[in-house]
Design an enzyme around this catalytic site. Structure first.
Site, PDB file in Angstrom:
ATOM      1  N   LYS A 193     -23.041 -35.228  10.602  1.00  0.00           N
ATOM      2  CA  LYS A 193     -23.501 -36.296   9.596  1.00  0.00           C
ATOM      3  C   LYS A 193     -24.970 -36.502   9.981  1.00  0.00           C
ATOM      4  CE  LYS A 193     -22.370 -40.500   7.482  1.00  0.00           C
ATOM      5  NZ  LYS A 193     -21.134 -41.695   7.121  1.00  0.00           N
TER       6      LYS A 193
ATOM      7  N   GLU B 277      -8.005 -50.288   1.155  1.00  0.00           N
ATOM      8  CA  GLU B 277      -8.173 -51.614   0.569  1.00  0.00           C
ATOM      9  C   GLU B 277      -6.659 -52.248   0.375  1.00  0.00           C
ATOM     10  OE1 GLU B 277      -9.886 -49.079  -0.499  1.00  0.00           O
ATOM     11  OE2 GLU B 277     -11.927 -49.599  -0.151  1.00  0.00           O
TER      12      GLU B 277
ATOM     13  N   ARG C 277      -9.796 -52.084  -5.975  1.00  0.00           N
ATOM     14  CA  ARG C 277      -9.104 -51.033  -5.454  1.00  0.00           C
ATOM     15  C   ARG C 277      -7.565 -51.648  -4.910  1.00  0.00           C
ATOM     16  NH1 ARG C 277     -11.576 -46.410  -4.430  1.00  0.00           N
ATOM     17  NH2 ARG C 277     -10.438 -45.873  -2.483  1.00  0.00           N
TER      18      ARG C 277
END
Lengths: 580, 580
Positions: free
Chosen positions: A246, A331, A359
């Protein structure tokens, strides 16, 4: 000096490049992304990490016949550069010609507008089955980051496509990070697979029935091309597990991955953002108050789903690791977990941005509200904004406030943020949600009582003819409307409703005595929202009711002042409306 | 002759039984369940399969100090019998003293009211962490059926608890079935594990980091007790994979597992239900029409999430296996899959009961509606009913109709069911949902046009003073109100709005000319529903508006006529209200 990039006007041009040119192209793409994001802000780390993969994909496959679906699609910058949209990264005056996510409106190489995580495999599965029905043979490729794998929808998708009998390529872009660090058992398995170069016997993807390959050098375009060519046109589902870095190629982003997942504009040399911390805001007040309460109350725990940065929880995480749970992008689990904790007398604060609370509707209803456990949900970044269509903060009121048992509170100023947290903690009868506005803090002209009784509105000033009910941060707008009306010789009543989920029938009935007009103001969607309940209440009466809030539409990066004008959310427009 | 069961008044009594007595107890519990369900209807197969496990759990563990969380909790009948509620299964006059799901109101041995799947691990994880904070040492046990494992929330929960450092027992009750047969890659892994008696190297649970044991004889109480005693008090997360037989001990249920998952009252000897197929209903009309269209339109596919029986799709599944997708319990995937298919020109019909469409809010918004793909969602079993709190059909309108782009239709009679399906298929501009009522078919007095233009209401009869807007199946009630009003000398206007998501401003404005009262009727929740939009529209005018529908509450098995009275959904009450 974009020498190679200059030559790339369509994806076919990539296929003619030499190995050396491909490597140069990667550098040029990386530079374009870094330069633009340093000026505009945006997702940096995810895009820098995936440049080589993107070049390799476009070299090996034949987009848009072969179809790529990018999970979250915040990492699609290189893809955009290579598919006819490079000017939006190379020229400052063109920066705004593309969004930060894939968009079928922009390009035939984009198949969906995506902004929430964990959806790519399921969306792509529809493309694959449609292909099979049509009898064509193209490759379908879902590219999903490791962080998105913890989301339930991703598992549901993988579980289903594992049984497909035709081509389906899932690329796991494993950069060892969610937005924050990864949490959950699946990351143990990814780590094991990285460590063993894909050879470990315990392999969740193989267990699900996938063919599986591992590519260690995920930022080596030559290796990627070689490996992808091997699995192209395969007639069964495969997981291609790729290890990337990343922030690759920009040392600040490699070293501080969480900080550079998304960044405000910054200085490339130092990595420092130009915008200084703007000081006090509602988010900070919220977590500071909870932190303070934690000193005397060991029932408190703080939960979030992989977005500590967006919710200003990083400091809390450092100082109270034993009280902090990042459940990863999960979530649904977060709400059920909070319900379980609250059922045992704990006081969980589950934090979500408004756009992500979406969500977990069924869990709020079933796991939490039917059970009436007194967990506390903090809904942050709420309200009308200039956000992308996928990240609007206007839907939480219609979604949550029509669920029985939930008490949803809207603080009108910073003092109410803290006093409502206190109230939520003191009571044990209901799940409570508190709506934290994304708007800057404004001081009110009036002083609020800060004392609460369930579903009782507060009459802040007493007037006549017109009553203005200003919900949450729009109480400030109510004060402005009041001033404007006073110029017209009307002294209105000002009401702070406080309870989004309440209708104070006694107070509303009392208004019928000496008022003929009620105005409701809410910083969210009108449809299914707060104001409509007031309209329903007064429906059988002579009271005129005007509801103000956002219209039902997915706005996409429309500036906030334009939206306020469109929705008549200025004092002048409102007064003109009601005097008409 | 319940000899052993007679002696069981508290769970501690079980611990004193001999091996032989335990086996007798299992038979007696099984008989009690079979006898009751044959008379009342209910979940049969899941309960018969889990009798031995339930006895073993209560023998080995110490409920309610040790805490059991039953996924879906439709298999908690034996648990209820053993925890002080046996009379509700033994005596016909006590049958109604318990619900079909766990309920903390009924017993301290129940920790949550549960009715939707895939939630147990996450809910139990909250109990486990609360225990750890308190420093106590009890066992936390989640019992989850294999069918529930495909739901995203179950994966999110497992992924999280895999990292716990303390006691957490997940029992996978593997009866090789979802409600219908299982679908998805995880079931391949379960099959492999069964085949290898748990020894296979590919093991999704171990890959997630769990300790794992397999118990082949899941209906042998002696074996279960011996094995559970070994893993009790373990200080790390473990998955106990148990192989059981759905419907165990009742041959009809063992042979026809899907039919006996849930059954209407039936004859024990023959296994035949007493209630005959009641003939025509909205569900049957729906799927018959789609089947007919499939003859000439090869774009059609039918999707559902593990409930073909409840949606009357079994015949379609048999006749059109290539056009039928059961994605397992994976509602989120179902919507994204449909969106992907629709984006490629297919015409997917995604079927959900109203109560389960709740499980996919974010996917409807993000995966489907932002992308505006013309998939078709069939929302069935919708409307006010005497259902359990966990299975109400009143929330779909507030949840779905406030999402931009979605066109939500409410057919008023059976002709409209088919004509609206036709309309939805002909257009390519929006995702469309169609609301199919759970009420019996009623013939209307008036004839409807069956021709549609987006968001245009139909004025069915022209009157004055009062306009009645009857949404969907409540158009029938509108006709009744009309008759009642005519007795009072008022000839009202009758409107069939057809578009739940539309407000026909032109027609509503025209009503202002010669009407002073509007009545809206909807078979769903008032809050956030259809009527409130009409109230909002008329808010600034002199029109009186009365909204009728369900109140915001979780009703739990309240008879429908009682609810109709409570909500004033009879013609007499409505006319009395507006004439007041």
């Amino acid at each position: 000096m974009a020498n190679i990039l200059d030559k790339i006007s369509k994806v076919a041009d990539i296929k003619r490049l030499t190995t050396e040119e491909l490597n140069t192209l990667c550098s040029e793409v990386r530079n374009a992304i870094l330069t633009k994001v340093s000026k505009t802000g945006g997702h940096l780390g995810p895009n820098l990490g995936i440049v080589e993969l993107t070049v390799a994909l476009h070299y090996v496959f034949n987009s848009p016949i072969d179809k790529f679906v990018w999970d979250v699609s915040h990492q699609s910058y290189a893809h955009k550069i290579l598919t006819g949209r490079k000017d939006a990264f190379l020229f400052e005056d063109k920066y705004k010609t593309v969004t930060g996510f894939t968009s079928p409106k922009e390009s035939e190489h984009d198949f969906f507008t995506i902004g929430h995580t964990s959806t790519s495999v399921s969306l792509a599965s529809g493309l694959a089955k449609a292909r099979d029905f049509k009898g064509t043979k193209e490759n379908i490729v879902a590219i999903i980051g490791d962080g998105s794998l913890s989301g339930g929808e991703a598992f549901e998708g993988l579980d289903n496509v594992a049984e497909f009998k035709s081509n389906f390529i899932t690329i796991i872009n494993d950069n060892e990070m969610s937005i924050a660090e990864n949490h959950g058992g699946i990351y143990g398995n990814l780590a094991l697979l990285r460590k063993t170069k894909g050879e470990a016997e315990l392999n969740i993807f193989k267990a699900l029935g996938f063919k599986y390959v591992y590519i260690e050098e995920g930022n080596n375009v030559d290796v990627l091309i070689e490996e992808l060519q091997k699995i192209k046109d395969l007639n069964e589902p495969i997981v291609v597990h790729i290890h990337t870095v990343k922030g690759n190629g920009y040392s600040h982003a490699e070293e501080n991955k969480e900080r550079f997942h998304w960044s405000m504009p910054f200085d490339i040399e130092s990595g420092k953002t130009f915008v200084q911390n703007a000081g006090e805001n509602y988010k900070r007040i919220t977590i500071n108050h909870i932190t303070e309460k934690l000193q005397k109350d060991d029932r408190i725990v703080v939960i979030n789903a992989a977005v500590p940065g967006a919710l200003d929880l990083v400091e809390f995480r450092e100082n109270h690791p034993d009280r902090y749970f990042d459940v990863g992008i999960a979530e649904e689990h977060a709400i059920a977990f909070a319900s379980g904790l609250a059922s045992q007398g704990m006081k969980p604060f589950a934090f979500f941005p408004s756009t992500f609370i979406q969500r977990t509707y069924d869990q709020i209803s079933q796991d939490l509200c039917i059970n009436n456990n007194p967990a506390i949900i903090m809904v942050e970044n709420a309200g009308i904004s200039g956000s992308d269509a996928t990240h609007l903060g206007i839907f939480d009121i219609p979604m949550m406030s029509n669920i029985p048992n939930l008490v949803y509170l809207a603080p009108a100023n910073k003092e109410e943020v803290t006093s409502m947290i206190d109230w939520a903690m003191e009571q044990k009868d209901f799940p409570v949600a508190i709506r934290i506005s994304s708007s800057p803090i404004k001081e009110l002209k009036n002083k609020l009582s800060l004392k609460y009784e369930l579903n009782k509105f507060e009459k802040v000033t007493e007037g006549e003819k017109v009553a203005i009910i200003g919900l949450g941060n729009f109480f400030n707008l109510a004060e402005e409307v009041s001033e404007e009306l006073q110029k017209q010789g009307i002294t209105p009543t000002l009401i702070n409703p406080r309870f989004i989920t309440g209708v104070d029938e006694a107070m509303l009935t009392s208004l019928l005595e000496n008022h003929d007009t009620v105005i409701t103001l809410e910083d969210g969607l009108l449809n299914g929202g707060f104001g409509e309940k007031i309209s329903r209440f007064f429906g059988p009466t002579k009271m005129r009711v005007f509801n103000y809030g956002a219209h039902k539409e997915f706005t996409d990066g429309v500036p906030m002042n334009e939206l306020y004008q469109r929705y008549h959310l200025t004092a002048e427009q409102i007064v003109a409306d009601i005097l008409k």
